[in-house]
Motif scaffolding. Structure first.
Motif, short mmCIF file in Angstrom:
data_model
loop_
_atom_site.label_atom_id
_atom_site.label_comp_id
_atom_site.label_asym_id
_atom_site.label_seq_id
_atom_site.Cartn_x
_atom_site.Cartn_y
_atom_site.Cartn_z
N GLY A 264 24.60 -10.98 40.08
CA GLY A 264 23.27 -11.32 39.91
C GLY A 264 22.87 -11.57 41.29
O GLY A 264 21.79 -11.06 41.70
N TRP A 265 23.43 -12.50 42.20
CA TRP A 265 23.03 -12.43 43.65
C TRP A 265 23.09 -11.08 44.12
O TRP A 265 22.17 -10.76 45.03
CB TRP A 265 24.22 -13.30 44.38
CG TRP A 265 23.62 -13.46 45.90
CD1 TRP A 265 22.97 -14.31 46.45
CD2 TRP A 265 24.03 -12.60 46.93
NE1 TRP A 265 22.91 -14.04 47.83
CE2 TRP A 265 23.59 -13.01 48.11
CE3 TRP A 265 25.12 -11.50 47.06
CZ2 TRP A 265 23.83 -12.34 49.39
CZ3 TRP A 265 25.51 -10.70 48.19
CH2 TRP A 265 24.79 -11.23 49.11
N LEU A 266 23.93 -10.11 43.92
CA LEU A 266 24.07 -8.80 44.91
C LEU A 266 23.04 -7.91 44.16
O LEU A 266 22.26 -7.48 45.00
CB LEU A 266 25.29 -8.17 44.34
CG LEU A 266 25.77 -6.69 45.01
CD1 LEU A 266 25.38 -6.92 46.65
CD2 LEU A 266 26.88 -6.09 44.63
N ARG A 267 22.42 -8.00 42.93
CA ARG A 267 21.35 -7.33 42.54
C ARG A 267 20.08 -7.95 42.93
O ARG A 267 19.27 -6.95 43.61
CB ARG A 267 21.31 -7.21 40.85
CG ARG A 267 20.25 -6.58 40.26
CD ARG A 267 20.02 -6.71 38.78
NE ARG A 267 21.23 -6.60 38.03
CZ ARG A 267 22.14 -7.43 37.29
NH1 ARG A 267 21.90 -8.70 37.68
NH2 ARG A 267 23.04 -7.15 36.80
N ALA A 268 19.96 -9.31 43.26
CA ALA A 268 18.66 -9.65 43.86
C ALA A 268 18.52 -9.18 45.59
O ALA A 268 17.51 -8.79 45.88
CB ALA A 268 18.58 -11.15 43.76
N ALA A 269 19.66 -9.62 46.10
CA ALA A 269 19.90 -9.07 47.43
C ALA A 269 19.56 -7.58 47.92
O ALA A 269 18.84 -7.31 48.88
CB ALA A 269 21.35 -9.41 47.97
N PHE B 86 16.76 -12.70 48.76
CA PHE B 86 18.11 -13.48 49.02
C PHE B 86 18.01 -14.86 48.85
O PHE B 86 18.72 -15.90 48.87
CB PHE B 86 18.56 -13.42 50.73
CG PHE B 86 18.94 -12.12 51.27
CD1 PHE B 86 20.21 -11.79 51.16
CD2 PHE B 86 17.97 -11.12 51.85
CE1 PHE B 86 20.68 -10.66 51.72
CE2 PHE B 86 18.49 -9.92 52.06
CZ PHE B 86 19.76 -9.57 52.08
N GLY B 87 17.05 -15.38 48.06
CA GLY B 87 16.75 -16.71 47.29
C GLY B 87 15.95 -17.49 48.22
O GLY B 87 15.53 -17.17 49.22
N TYR B 88 16.00 -18.71 47.86
CA TYR B 88 15.41 -19.92 48.82
C TYR B 88 16.37 -20.86 49.55
O TYR B 88 17.41 -20.92 49.01
CB TYR B 88 14.42 -20.58 47.95
CG TYR B 88 13.22 -19.67 47.48
CD1 TYR B 88 12.06 -19.71 48.17
CD2 TYR B 88 13.36 -18.97 46.28
CE1 TYR B 88 10.90 -19.30 47.69
CE2 TYR B 88 12.30 -18.25 45.78
CZ TYR B 88 11.04 -18.17 46.68
OH TYR B 88 9.91 -17.36 46.06
N SER B 89 16.11 -21.15 50.61
CA SER B 89 16.96 -22.12 51.45
C SER B 89 17.06 -23.49 50.62
O SER B 89 15.86 -23.98 50.09
CB SER B 89 16.38 -22.46 52.73
OG SER B 89 17.04 -23.38 53.33
N TYR C 195 23.99 -22.56 50.87
CA TYR C 195 24.77 -21.40 50.47
C TYR C 195 23.86 -20.47 50.64
O TYR C 195 24.31 -19.23 51.06
CB TYR C 195 25.22 -21.49 49.12
CG TYR C 195 26.52 -22.70 49.02
CD1 TYR C 195 27.55 -22.62 49.73
CD2 TYR C 195 26.26 -23.72 48.30
CE1 TYR C 195 28.62 -23.55 49.66
CE2 TYR C 195 27.11 -24.81 48.22
CZ TYR C 195 28.22 -24.54 48.81
OH TYR C 195 29.50 -25.83 48.81
N PRO C 196 22.64 -20.13 50.26
CA PRO C 196 21.83 -19.11 50.31
C PRO C 196 21.65 -18.53 51.82
O PRO C 196 21.67 -17.56 52.08
CB PRO C 196 20.57 -19.46 49.66
CG PRO C 196 20.77 -20.54 48.86
CD PRO C 196 21.90 -21.30 49.56
#
Length: 319
Positions: free
Chosen positions: A69-74, A79-82, A284-285
């Motif tokens: 899921g993280w790789l698909r979004a990246a 890269f998400g939110y801090s 982490y993000p």
């Protein structure tokens, strides 16, 4: 050449995926629960609220699904939110720190390359003379000095005792932006960053040039009456640069490690300081995003290093 670059780019993408997977697994193996970074310890939360938050963040899924899921979004640029900066996206936060780090590393490596190559040539030409011995001793000291020790000693002597340079930051607080002010803050950390790399480049350049100077074509050029200056610069130095180019490409990753210490000591607003703060606050993000961007930069430099081989020495054939 184009097919070679394409293959190297494909290899670089695989390396980035492997790097992101490694960092993801290492972060999940760190002590503690990742959910702890998302909550305020002073605010009590019920078990149901924690489960709801865990479900919303996807932390209730198996690790392979979390990574996919993280790789698909990246790959789509998300890269998400801090965690520690509410509402701040990771990618813009990381991208705004690239400029200061690139400026620091670029200046530091430029100084290291110029000083290292020039000192290596001079040391090889004056082999076993006192300048060669003195530069060899200084190069061993520079190679042996860790980045954090060099940064602290340089800060103490040149900023605290002698007051020759500002002690931190990228520009004077409250002052209008000026290039001279940025350069005044840049020169000390850049010089300190270049010390170890200049010493290493000097040793490689000296050894490589000494080997080249014993080749037949160098003796032939001298026998034909070519001036010694052009024998060294035109005939010997160009071929002696090959191992140095390899070294320069490989030192970019090492320079990033040194920049992390320097940015922390000098409060330089770059990627290193951002990464150190993110690790300290378990953001982490930001750690994932910064690590991936650094990996992209290192891989691109290595690709450029491989391409530069063909331009430095025409005998090299890119298969």
């Amino acid at each position: 050449m184009l097919s070679f670059i394409a293959r190297r780019c494909a290899t670089g993408l695989l390396m980035l995926v492997a790097l992101s997977l490694l960092i993801f697994v290492l972060l999940r193996m760190a002590p503690g629960d990742p959910i702890d970074a998302y909550i305020n310890p002073s605010v009590p939360m019920s078990a149901s609220d924690l489960e709801t938050l865990r479900d919303r963040l996807g932390l209730d899924q198996p690790l392979p699904l979390q990574y996919i899921g993280w790789l698909r979004a990246a790959l789509s640029g998300d890269f998400g939110y801090s965690i520690q900066r509410s509402g701040v996206q990771v990618l813009p936060l990381v991208m705004e720190r690239i400029g200061p780090t690139a400026l620091l590393m670029g200046m530091g490596l430029a100084i290291a390359i110029i000083v290292g190559i020039a000192a290596g040539i001079y040391s090889a030409v004056r082999r076993n003379a006192w300048p060669d011995i003195a530069m060899s001793v200084l190069s061993f000291i520079g190679i042996s000095s860790p980045a954090f020790l060099t940064a602290l000693l340089g800060l103490y002597f040149f900023s605290v005792l002698l007051r020759w340079a500002p002690s931190g930051g990228m520009q004077t607080a409250g002052a209008p932006f000026s290039i001279s002010d940025v350069l005044a803050h840049l020169i000390l950390p850049a010089c300190l960053l270049s010390i170890g790399h200049a010493a290493l480049i000097m040793r490689y350049m000296r050894a490589s040039l000494l080997e080249v100077l014993n080749q037949d074509y160098v003796r032939t050029a001298r026998a034909k009456g070519v001036r010694e200056f052009w024998v060294i610069i035109k005939h010997a130095t160009r071929n002696a640069l090959l191992p140095v180019i390899t070294l320069i490409g490989s030192t970019v990753g090492i320079a990033i490690g040194g920049a992390i210490f320097l940015e922390s000591v000098f409060n330089w607003p770059g990627m290193g300081l951002l990464l150190v703060n993110a690790v300290g606050t378990r953001d982490y993000p930001v750690i994932m995003g910064a690590t991936l961007v650094i990996g992209v930069c290192v891989i691109l430099v290595n690709i450029l290093t491989d391409v530069a081989y063909a331009f430095v020495d025409p005998r090299i054939q890119v298969a």
